[in-house]
Design an enzyme around this catalytic site. Structure first.
Site, PDB file in Angstrom:
ATOM      1  N   GLU A 108      -2.677   1.125   5.918  1.00  0.00           N
ATOM      2  CA  GLU A 108      -3.940   0.632   5.350  1.00  0.00           C
ATOM      3  C   GLU A 108      -4.027  -0.876   5.547  1.00  0.00           C
ATOM      4  OE1 GLU A 108      -6.650   1.386   3.884  1.00  0.00           O
ATOM      5  OE2 GLU A 108      -6.530   3.358   2.950  1.00  0.00           O
ATOM      6  N   HIS A 152      -5.448  -4.476   3.540  1.00  0.00           N
ATOM      7  CA  HIS A 152      -5.931  -5.025   2.275  1.00  0.00           C
ATOM      8  C   HIS A 152      -6.248  -6.500   2.507  1.00  0.00           C
ATOM      9  CE1 HIS A 152      -5.784  -3.991  -2.242  1.00  0.00           C
ATOM     10  NE2 HIS A 152      -6.690  -3.281  -1.622  1.00  0.00           N
ATOM     11  N   ASN A 153      -7.202  -6.728   3.391  1.00  0.00           N
ATOM     12  CA  ASN A 153      -7.443  -8.085   3.882  1.00  0.00           C
ATOM     13  C   ASN A 153      -8.227  -8.954   2.908  1.00  0.00           C
ATOM     14  OD1 ASN A 153      -6.255  -7.047   6.165  1.00  0.00           O
ATOM     15  ND2 ASN A 153      -8.203  -6.545   7.115  1.00  0.00           N
ATOM     16  N   SER A 160      -9.036   0.320 -10.956  1.00  0.00           N
ATOM     17  CA  SER A 160      -7.746   0.099 -11.612  1.00  0.00           C
ATOM     18  C   SER A 160      -6.683   0.866 -10.844  1.00  0.00           C
ATOM     19  CB  SER A 160      -7.791   0.593 -13.052  1.00  0.00           C
ATOM     20  OG  SER A 160      -8.535  -0.304 -13.828  1.00  0.00           O
ATOM     21  N   GLN A 161      -5.515   0.263 -10.760  1.00  0.00           N
ATOM     22  CA  GLN A 161      -4.474   0.793  -9.876  1.00  0.00           C
ATOM     23  C   GLN A 161      -3.671   1.926 -10.523  1.00  0.00           C
ATOM     24  OE1 GLN A 161      -3.926  -0.762  -6.538  1.00  0.00           O
ATOM     25  NE2 GLN A 161      -6.024  -1.035  -7.210  1.00  0.00           N
ATOM     26  N   ASP A 183      -5.533  10.272  -4.301  1.00  0.00           N
ATOM     27  CA  ASP A 183      -5.317   9.007  -5.001  1.00  0.00           C
ATOM     28  C   ASP A 183      -6.646   8.383  -5.397  1.00  0.00           C
ATOM     29  OD1 ASP A 183      -5.876   8.577  -2.201  1.00  0.00           O
ATOM     30  OD2 ASP A 183      -5.561   6.464  -2.623  1.00  0.00           O
ATOM     31  N   HIS A 224     -15.910   1.019   4.129  1.00  0.00           N
ATOM     32  CA  HIS A 224     -14.501   1.251   3.808  1.00  0.00           C
ATOM     33  C   HIS A 224     -14.205   2.748   3.703  1.00  0.00           C
ATOM     34  CE1 HIS A 224     -10.635   0.010   1.949  1.00  0.00           C
ATOM     35  NE2 HIS A 224     -10.744   1.197   1.369  1.00  0.00           N
TER      36      HIS A 224
END
Lengths: 790, 169
Positions: free
Chosen positions: A130, A132-133, A355-356, A312, A65
């Site tokens: 991006e 996000h599968n 964590s987002q 990020d 990734h």
């Protein structure tokens, strides 16, 4: 105090090969034996075992990734067409396009969180797509929502930060009517995934106040076990904010959401295949309200020059973000200072958590107070958790104890390059063709094909008006019911210049010919831009490859073939790649050991500009009496077409773009649209000419009459005129007062006057004087709009 | 004062269309289950802290309920004659609505530390059995990777919930 339960030493030094493999599996590291041995050798040289923090950091940084091992691998590729073997590095092939084209308007490519191109008057636009599968397959709402949240943060973290102005969404799902009995345990039904993913994208984008206004949805049984969720964001920024540089002594500040146990192992997990034994911790749940506050305060801090660099927290969490920022310096991190959601996190969990809604900033010490106070005033947490040093080491401390110390050079350059085998053999041509076709019924069935049918039920859930900049919206026409080819935004109050975004995706071609699929996806994205009035000579491209089991040489061979298609057609169209991402290992291992892989899938997104949005064009028919032209050459190209799919005919000749033919046509068309001679324009893609014309009729609510004998490319069979998916074709509506000028401009181009717009509410298709079939607009609209329910 | 756990149920007024319930009813039909006659939904908030009843009522009325379209009730959620399925996040899964609720409680001026968890409740009327509801829950209502669900039989005797029953030590 640090306890032994919080920091573990991993016994690596004396591990045998089988123990190394077992260690990688036990800790979900997704590292192969060669990589584990490289780590072992590194720590043998240091004379000690790694801590869990260190091993996990390496695994995250070296994950497929984060570092794209397959795209950087040296592939021994046997091409069955050329009957020879050669060495290929996929990433180099893509990057070569951009290097060779040397477009001065490409400001930042392949080096930051997103690609950046010049816009107008000192402004630049950034674009990133991006995937996000895996998270979306397991928890569709949370997975898709955090996919959106993640790509928005990419834009917040590009250069010194861009303001998001658009989200895009492209999905691939299993058929919505797939039999539930056939699903193995742990696999959610496609309809549930569809609803969850759309809701997740809707809620994150709408709550962030960012319009979601461009996308596509593909349905195919190949996506039942692994759905694909592509999330894109476009941002705008001043040109003088596109570069960043960390200075030694800068403080490391984490801002935004708190850190919990959620999303641990996301990067390594996304590099593995799916099965039914998935831990809860890999699932992330997003909070758009937190990210919205973060966005707003970051834009203020950026303009006050309070920080020197930003990135990020995505896959790998702090480990990836700080590891990347400190690449050329060094860093010390005090993990106990990281604000937590709850108290009992081990140091490695704090370091790895995904964590987002978190960003990491490099802040000069003299700005610390102002920055922290600004963030506090906006109710956003910002905490100093470390400092950049000149040591070349990544030093992790927890309450004064060293819990990890990694050499950054090893971390970023120690990964052994993979050597892989691949081969490609073309498929034999199909021998079955449709017979006794009833034209009207075929068109009706194509309009209800979920791949072609209206996606209004999804589109209407997204806010595509917020920020009040959307000029060409996803739906168009008097009743806002026809499809738009691309979105046009006007992001600056003081300028009429616009941003244009389109996309191209067709995995059905890739099953037969991945090279042609690359060309078709790429051309479709550019065609879409051209249809709305975008500049075809200023198109920047993004590639997103989603592939199945690339450890299989045949699957990898298709990937190489597709990459070569991207390279060749991007060069031919003069469109550089500015950013890209690959998501490999999209396959599912069933209980019986069999593997189900997704179809080879490539999404090409196109970013362009339009000098004056007032000259933008839509696809709906405008006025009875106007001429309808079909520009471009129609050929008998049915391979992978929806027409062949309908009649269960595998194989066939996949459409092949012909840039030498299409580029001059695009140039003239761009000029005609700028001169305002074009009333409507729509490209022919899935379903061919007649489906595209039906969409124009539905949007405009005017009838039309076309004569198939006037279609360029004669002699053609009727089915080719109607349903062939030949590339490079546009349907153009021109007022009669502009007919002469338009035809004179188009002289030498393959342009046929095939019909005209009628006041009657019929679509009439003729062969010379003979009427082949007629459809009322209501019938067309009912078929096209009623196929996908919520 | 002792720490108490309160359960607040927020649901639509009868005159307001419950869109989520209608969607579930249709989806149940698509599963081939034809015995469900009616579906209702409600949002659940589990609040833990040293909170007086007056504070809970204020939180429920001013924060959790839209007074135009919704009503609230304290206590275990139930409808006469209806089965119910409660869905809650597993421990450790981020609950963003709960986080926002905690913050909003502070904004109301209630400074007692409160821990919030959110869940959903689905009520089903019809000729049902527990195994049918488990199938519905697995297929439509809960993702067992991050959520747990519990099926409750129709209550006998209790009507519209007991306001005190949600208050436990």
């Amino acid at each position: 105090m640090v306890t032994s339960s919080q920091v573990k030493e991993i016994n690596l030094l004396k591990a045998s090969e089988s123990e190394l493999v077992a260690l990688s599996q036990k800790h979900l590291l997704s590292l192969d034996l060669k990589e584990m041995k490289a780590i072992q050798r590194h720590f043998q040289r240091l004379g000690r075992n790694p801590t869990d923090c260190e091993l996990e950091t390496i695994a995250q940084t070296w994950s497929e990734h984060c570092v794209h091992k397959t795209f950087k691998a040296v592939i021994n590729y046997h091409d069955g067409l050329e009957k020879r073997t050669r060495k290929v590095v996929c990433l180099n092939e893509i990057a070569r396009v951009t290097r060779r084209l040397r477009k001065r308007w490409c400001l930042s490519v392949f080096q930051d969180n997103a690609g950046i191109i010049e816009f107008t008057d000192g402004w630049a636009v950034a674009f990133k797509v991006e995937t996000h599968n895996h998270p979306s397959a397991l928890e569709p709402y949370g997975g898709a929502g955090t996919g959106v949240g993640g790509v928005i943060r990419d834009i917040l973290g590009v250069g010194l930060g861009a303001k998001p102005i658009l989200n895009t969404d492209v999905f691939c799902f299993g058929p919505l009517d797939f039999s539930a009995e056939e699903l193995p345990e742990g696999v959610l039904h496609p309809r549930r995934i569809f609803k969850g993913v759309v809701s997740g994208v809707r809620d994150y984008g709408n709550r962030m106040g960012i319009p979601t206004a461009n996308g596509a949805i593909i349905f195919d049984p190949g996506y039942v076990y692994n759905c694909l969720v592509f999330c894109g964001t476009v941002g705008i920024m001043p040109e003088n904010k596109i570069f960043k540089k960390v200075s030694v002594g800068d403080l490391i500040v984490v801002a935004g959401g708190r850190t919990g146990r959620d999303g641990i192992h996301g990067a390594t997990f996304s590099s593995a295949s799916l099965n039914k034994n998935i831990p809860t911790s890999v699932v992330q749940i997003g909070n758009p309200i937190v990210e919205k506050k973060l966005l707003d305060v970051l834009m203020v801090a950026r303009d006050l020059n309070l920080y020197r660099a930003i990135t990020d927290c995505g896959a790998g969490g702090l480990s990836s973000a700080i590891g990347e920022m400190a690449r050329d310096t060094g860093a010390v991190v005090w993990l106990e200072r990281v604000p937590l959601k709850y108290a009992d996190l081990a140091p490695w969990e704090i370091w790895l958590s995904e964590s987002q809604e978190r960003m990491v900033l490099a802040v000069p010490p003299e700005n610390e107070e102002r920055l922290v106070s600004l963030f506090q005033n906006e109710d956003v947490e910002a905490t100093v958790i470390g400092q950049f040093t000149d040591s070349g080491q990544l030093l992790l401390k927890y309450h004064d104890h060293t819990v990890g110390e990694l050499n950054l050079n090893f971390l970023h350059h120690g990964l052994p390059r993979r050597k892989l085998q691949a081969y490609f053999h073309p498929r034999p041509p199909a021998r079955i063709t449709p017979e006794n076709v009833e034209w009207k019924e075929t068109l009706r069935q194509l309009l209800t094909d979920p791949v072609i049918a209206s996606k209004e039920v999804v589109i209407r859930q997204y806010d595509h008006e917020v920020q009040a900049q959307t000029i060409i919206k996803p739906l168009t026409g008097v009743e806002q019911s026809g499809p738009s080819d691309a979105v046009v935004l006007k992001p600056l109050a003081e300028s009429w210049a616009g941003v244009v975004v389109g996309c191209g995706i067709n995995p059905f071609y890739g099953e037969i010919d991945p090279y042609a699929m690359a060309g078709c996806s790429l051309e479709e994205a550019i065609r879409n831009v051209v249809c709305v009035g975008g500049d075809p000579f200023r198109v920047a491209l993004l590639d997103n490859f989603c592939w199945g089991e690339t450890s299989q040489p045949e699957s990898l061979g298709r990937l190489v073939r597709c990459v070569e298609g991207c390279r060749d057609f991007a060069l031919a169209y003069g469109a550089p790649f500015i950013s890209g991402k690959d998501s490999l290992n999209n396959y599912f291992r069933k209980e019986d050991g069999s593997v189900s892989s997704i179809p080879p899938t490539l999404l090409i997104s196109a970013l362009s500009t339009i000098p004056d949005v007032r000259k933008a064009c839509t696809s709906d028919l405008k006025k009875p009496g106007n001429n309808i032209y079909l520009c471009g050459v129609t050929r008998e190209e049915f391979g992978g077409s929806r027409y062949y799919h309908l009649f269960h005919c595998p194989g066939g000749q996949v459409p092949l773009p012909r840039p030498a033919e299409t580029r001059p046509l695009m140039k003239k068309l761009y000029q005609a649209i700028r001169n305002r001679w074009v009333a409507a324009c729509h490209d022919c893609s899935e379903g061919g000419f007649i489906v595209a014309l039906s969409e124009m009729v539905i949007g405009g609510t005017w009838g039309a009459e076309v004569d198939l004998t006037k279609v360029n490319g004669q002699p053609l069979k009727i089915d080719a005129c109607l349903f062939s998916e030949s590339q490079g074709r546009f349907i153009v509506e021109v007022e009669q007062e502009h007919q002469e000028k338009f035809e004179s401009l188009m002289e030498g181009q393959p342009v046929g006057l095939v019909g005209r717009v009628l006041p009657e509410s019929f679509l009439t298709v003729k062969l010379g004087q003979e009427i082949l079939f007629q459809f009322t607009i209501q019938e067309l609209a009912r078929s096209w709009k009623g196929a996908i329910g919520w | 004062m002792q720490k108490l756990i309160w359960l607040v149920e927020v649901f639509y007024r009868p005159e307001v269309t419950d869109g989520a319930a209608e969607a579930i009813r249709k989806a149940v039909e698509e599963l081939g289950i034809s015995v469900v006659e009616k579906v209702w939904t409600s949002s659940l908030y589990r609040l833990e802290g040293m909170l007086e009843r007056t504070s809970i009522v204020r939180i429920a009325r001013e924060l959790l309920t839209d007074p135009i379209s919704q009503k609230y009730r304290l206590g275990f959620p139930q409808r006469p004659g209806a089965w119910s399925v409660q869905v809650w996040y597993k421990p450790g899964v981020t609950d963003t609505v709960a986080e926002t609720t905690q913050k909003a409680i502070l904004d109301l001026g209630i400074n007692t530390p409160v821990t919030v968890a959110t869940g959903r409740c689905y009520f089903f009327q019809g000729k049902l059995r527990e195994n049918i509801l488990v199938s519905i829950a697995r297929a439509l209502l809960a993702n067992e990777l991050i959520e747990i669900f519990q099926v409750y039989q129709p209550s006998r005797g209790k009507k519209n919930g007991d306001q005190q029953s949600g208050k436990r030590n």
